[in-house]
Write an enzyme that holds these catalytic residues in place. Structure first.
Site, PDB file in Angstrom:
ATOM      1  CG  HIS A 256      -2.104   0.887   0.990  1.00  0.00           C
ATOM      2  ND1 HIS A 256      -1.995   2.267   1.384  1.00  0.00           N
ATOM      3  CD2 HIS A 256      -3.208   0.680   0.605  1.00  0.00           C
ATOM      4  CE1 HIS A 256      -3.206   2.733   1.060  1.00  0.00           C
ATOM      5  NE2 HIS A 256      -4.046   1.866   0.359  1.00  0.00           N
TER       6      HIS A 256
ATOM      7  CG  ASP B 166      -8.510  -4.611  -3.400  1.00  0.00           C
ATOM      8  OD1 ASP B 166      -9.482  -4.564  -3.302  1.00  0.00           O
ATOM      9  OD2 ASP B 166      -7.569  -3.558  -3.933  1.00  0.00           O
TER      10      ASP B 166
END
Ligand code: COA
Length: 379
Positions: free
Chosen positions: A265, A316
Site C-alpha cells: 500500500h 483487496d
C-alpha cells in the site's frame, strides 16, 4: 512577462507524499482509517452502509428518523427505469468486463436523469441518491442479463446489502451473509485521496457533472493496481491451486519482479486496518463453505510477503476469499467495490464543488526542443 516556475523538485512517481487538497471526508492517520472522525472499526461493528453514506454526505451521523427517511429514499431510488433496462439489455456482455459495462451503464444512466446537467446542491443531492442506489442494481442487472435471467427489482423496506444479494441471485438471502456483506460495503465506502477519489475530484474540479465524475472514478477503480486487485487475488489463488505451492509462487513472483496482488500500500506501511477485519471474515466464511484451504493459502502468502518484502495485505487481499465464499462471481468483486465506493466518491465531489478550484498542475519538460518541421518525403 515570462512565467517563473521552479521545476527542480518535479515529482514523476505517482505524486507520493504530495498533499493535493484538504478534506474532512475521511482520514488515514498512522494505521487508523476514519470516516468523518469515526474509526472504521467502530463503524464496521455498529453501523450500516446506509448510515455510513449519510455520515459521509452530511458530516454527521443521522438521528433515528433521519436514518429511516434516508434508508427509504435510497431503497426507493434503487429501481432501474424499465426503458433504461431495455437499453442495458442491448449492451454486449460477452467478453466484456463487468467494470467496463458498469462504466458504460453509469454514463448511459445520465441520459435518463432530468437533473443530469444541473450542478445545484439540490440536484446533486438527488443525483447522489440515484447514483448510489442504482450502482448496486446495475451490477446485479449485469449478472442477470449475461446469464439470460430476469432483471429483478429491489424489494421495499430492505437494506442495500439485502437487495444486492437478493437481486444477484434471487431468493431470500441468508441474514448472516447480508450482515457481513453490509460490513464489507462499510469497509470499502471511502479511503482518503485514493486514485479513484482523486479522479472524481479532478473531473469535478472542471465543474463537470456528477455522472461524469463517477464515470471517471469507475475507470480509475477498474485498474489492477487499485480496485481491480480483488479480482486478481482470486485469479492468483486459483493459479496457485494448493497450499503446498503458495510459498514458492510468492518467491517466484518476487524473483520475476511481478506484483503479488492484494499486497502492499502507498500509505499504510504497517498494515491496512480493513484487511485485519476482512481476514477474520475470510477465516470464518471459507471454513463455512468447506474450503478452509483458501484462507490458509492466503495466510501463507501474507506471511511470506511480510517475511520476504516487509509488505502487508491491503483491503483487496482477504475481501477476495470473503466474496468468493459468499458465492459471488470473481469478476463481480470490483463492481461491488464501486457499488460501495460511490458513496465516498460523491462525498469527495460534493466537497470539491463546495470549495472548488480547477486542478491544473504543471509537468516538467523532458522532451526535445527547437525541432523544425520538414515535408514527409524529406524525413
Ligand atoms: N508485490 C510485490 N512487490 C511489491 C508489491 C506487491 N504487491 N507492492 C509493492 N511491491 C514492491 C515494489 O516492487 C517495490 O519494490 P522495489 O523497491 O524493490 O522496487 C516496492 O515494493 C514499492 O512498490 P511500489 O509499486 O513503488 O509502491 P506504490 O506505493 O507505488 O504502489 C500499490 C502501491 C498498492 C499499487 C502496490 O503495492 C501494488 O501494486 N500492489 C498490488 C496491487 C494491489 O493490491 N492494489 C490494491 C491497492 S489497495
Amino acid at each position: 512577462m515570462a512565467e517563473v516556475v521552479n521545476f527542480d523538485g518535479a515529482i514523476d512517481k505517482g505524486l507520493e507524499g504530495v498533499v493535493a487538497c484538504t478534506t474532512a471526508v475521511s482520514s488515514i492517520l498512522g494505521n487508523t482509517l476514519s470516516y468523518r472522525g469515526y474509526t472504521i472499526e467502530d463503524l464496521a461493528s455498529h453501523s450500516t452502509f446506509e448510515e455510513v453514506t449519510y455520515l459521509l454526505w452530511n458530516n454527521r451521523l443521522p438521528n433515528k428518523s433521519e436514518l429511516e427517511k434516508f434508508s427509504t429514499e435510497l431503497n426507493q431510488n434503487m429501481k432501474l427505469a424499465p426503458d433504461f433496462v431495455s437499453v442495458l439489455k442491448t449492451i454486449p456482455t460477452k467478453n466484456v468486463h463487468p467494470m467496463a459495462w458498469l462504466r458504460t451503464a453509469v454514463s448511459l444512466m445520465s441520459h435518463w436523469d432530468t437533473d443530469a446537467g444541473d450542478n445545484s446542491i439540490e440536484a446533486n443531492r438527488r443525483k447522489a441518491l440515484r447514483l448510489t442506489a442504482q450502482m448496486s442494481s446495475l451490477v446485479t442487472a449485469f449478472e442477470a442479463i449475461r446469464n439470460g435471467r430476469e432483471v429483478l427489482a429491489p424489494k421495499n423496506g430492505k437494506s442495500m446489502a439485502w437487495n444486492f444479494m437478493y437481486m444477484l441471485k434471487g431468493g431470500e438471502p441468508d441474514a448472516d451473509l447480508v450482515k457481513l456483506f453490509d460490513t464489507c460495503l462499510i469497509l470499502h465506502a471511502d479511503h482518503e485521496l485514493n486514485c479513484s477519489a482523486f479522479a472524481t475530484r479532478v473531473t469535478t474540479s472542471s465543474l463537470s457533472d456528477l455522472h461524469s465524475a463517477i464515470v471517471s472514478a469507475i475507470g480509475a477503480l477498474k485498474g489492477p493496481l487499485h480496485g481491480g486487485a480483488n479480482e486478481q487475488v482470486m485469479v492468483m489463488l486459483a493459479k496457485i491451486g494448493t497450499i503446498e505451492n503458495a510459498q514458492q509462487f510468492v518467491k517466484d513472483a518476487l524473483e520475476a519482479k511481478e506484483k503479488v496482488m492484494g499486497i502492499g500500500h502507498r500509505v499504510y506501511k504497517n498494515g491496512d486496518p480493513r484487511a485485519a477485519i476482512l481476514r477474520k471474515f475470510s477465516e470464518q466464511l471459507t471454513k463455512k463453505i468447506g474450503k478452509p484451504e483458501l484462507y490458509q493459502m492466503s495466510v501463507l502468502i501474507d506471511d511470506t510477503m511480510q517475511k520476504e518484502k516487509g509488505l502487508m495485505p491491503n483491503v483487496d487481499f482477504y475481501s477476495a476469499t470473503v466474496y468468493h465464499a459468499m458465492g459471488i462471481p470473481t469478476d463481480i468483486f470490483t463492481p461491488i467495490f464501486a457499488a460501495s465506493r460511490v458513496s465516498g466518491w460523491i462525498a469527495h465531489a460534493m466537497e470539491q464543488y463546495e470549495k472548488n478550484r480547477i486542478y491544473r498542475p504543471r509537468s516538467k519538460w523532458v522532451g526535445k526542443d527547437g525541432l523544425k518541421w520538414s515535408p514527409a518525403e524529406a524525413r
